[in-house]
Every structure is written in structure tokens, then in C-alpha cells.
Design a protein around this motif. Structure first.
Motif: not given
Length: 240
Positions: A72-79, A94-99, A111-115, A124-128
Motif C-alpha cells: 500500500m505504501f509503494l502504491n501510494w508512492l507510485d500515485d 499511512g499518514m504516520q508512515t509518510i511523516r 503528496d507530489v513533493k513527498a513522493r 535504497t529503502d524503497i528498492h528493498f
């Protein structure tokens, strides 16, 4: 290896996770550690959990798979957010994760800036997270986040979605699956499997559920499997 220690659904509770490893006296040389996903969403320190798990996964004897909240986090990250259940809703956490990645994040207007920020600074963390396995198998157990599709001719044909999302259809087949191994899973808070307000691991005939509901304020469980295939567990309430 002396023991296999299995933990699932950490959900951003970094201090609790570290405290649980200390409680079970995890030894990276002698023990095997299996982590069943959902490292993010709910708790205050998803980034720290992801980075800690990524470090652990480099060690011999440590295996990590992914969960539906990691997806779900990766899906949000990919819009590719869920329209009917936004990632940042209180239910999803998810709010806690993004923050944890972007302390300055306020709301969807960022969202756009955060992504962009997360993809660049934490590549590296996202690739993992993107490359986490869907299951792990050994001589006696299948380890999976949510479960397997019980209606297929072979469990390995389970879809990637079901490995991380399946619930009732899987649980209903406990004891009648043509599999000679125990299936250890998280995803479903064990109180629902116990049909009571009990959050300790649930032991079925073929299945062992271990999600203690830390995301909802209950506990984090560690299932411990001895060399003799005997089961014990240790549980801890939130330290975050």
C-alpha cells in the motif's frame, strides 16, 4: 541453527520490535529470524523499522518477506492510491508512515513533493521494499504474510495479491489442506482467529497465526520454533 524466531506486522513500532528481539534474546549467530511483512503504517517509526529490517536482512539466517501494507505504501508512492480507502486514512495508518519519511508532511497537498523526496532520498529503502519475497519455505513450514489460495492445485500458484491479502477463504481450510507443512502467517489479528479478546499466537491444525494487533494498540508476538519443532512464544505491549 538453534531456534527459528518469527515476527510479523511490526507496523512502525520500532522500539517495540527492538525490545521484543531483546526479550527473546535473539542471537544473530545462532538463531534464524523470519519476518513476515507489514513493516509500515500505524506506529510512529516506519522508516526506522524499514531501515532496521533492511540491515538485519543482510545477515545470514535472516529472511524478510513483504506484506499488504508495504504494498500500500509503494502504491501510494507510485500515485496508485486506493480511491475508496485512501492510504492516509486513520484506518490504514499511512499518514504516520509518510511523516516518518517526511516530518514536514501536512496532508494530500504535499503528496507530489513527498513522493519525489522519498524516492530520491530513500531510494535504497524503497528498492528493498519493492523486492521483498512473497513467501519462505523450509523443511517443516511455509512462512507467508497473509496465506495461500486453498482452491488451487498447488499452493505455489497463489497470486501475489493473495499471498499478502487473503483472509477468510484461507483460514476456513485449516486442517484440510493437502500440505504436510505448517503455515505460519500474520495479517489477520489473532483475536479474530481465537474468536475472543486474545492476541497471543493462534495454533490451528495446519496454521499458526501470529499478528498480535500492535497496530491497534495490543501486542507484538514472536513465535519461537525449537530444533525439535516445539512452539513457544513471547509477547510485548507497545514501547513506542
Amino acid at each position: 541453527m538453534r531456534r527459528t524466531i518469527v515476527i510479523s506486522d511490526i507496523h512502525g513500532y520500532y522500539q517495540t520490535f527492538v525490545a521484543l528481539l531483546n526479550m527473546v534474546q535473539y542471537n544473530a549467530i545462532h538463531d534464524r529470524l523470519v519476518l513476515l511483512g507489514d513493516y509500515v503504517d500505524g506506529g510512529p517509526s516506519s522508516l526506522k523499522v524499514v531501515q532496521y529490517v533492511r540491515g538485519l536482512a543482510k545477515l545470514n539466517g535472516v529472511s524478510a518477506i513483504g506484506g499488504n501494507h508495504d504494498d500500500m505504501f509503494l502504491n501510494w508512492l507510485d500515485d496508485k492510491d486506493y480511491i475508496l480507502s485512501p492510504y492516509t486514512s486513520a484506518r490504514n495508518g499511512g499518514m504516520q508512515t509518510i511523516r516518518s519519511f517526511c516530518p514536514w508532511y501536512e496532508d494530500e497537498s504535499d503528496d507530489v513533493k513527498a513522493r519525489s523526496f522519498i524516492k530520491q532520498k530513500y531510494a535504497t529503502d524503497i528498492h528493498f521494499l519493492r523486492n521483498l519475497k512473497y513467501f519462505i519455505e523450509d523443511q517443516h513450514h511455509i512462512y507467508v504474510h497473509a496465506g495461500i489460495d486453498p482452491q488451487l492445485s498447488h499452493w505455489r500458484h497463489t497470486s501475489t495479491k493473495d499471498y499478502r491479502w487473503i483472509r477468510g477463504k484461507f483460514h476456513a481450510h485449516d486442517g484440510i489442506l493437502p500440505i504436510f507443512k505448517k503455515i505460519v502467517f500474520g495479517h489477520e489479528v489473532t483475536a479474530r482467529l481465537h474468536h475472543s479478546k486474545q492476541f497471543d499466537p493462534w495454533f490451528g491444525k495446519q496454521m499458526i497465526g501470529i499478528d498480535g494487533g500492535i497496530k491497534f494498540g495490543y501486542q507484538l508476538n514472536a513465535l519461537i520454533i525449537s530444533e525439535q519443532q516445539e512452539y513457544t512464544y513471547v509477547s510485548i505491549e507497545s514501547k513506542d
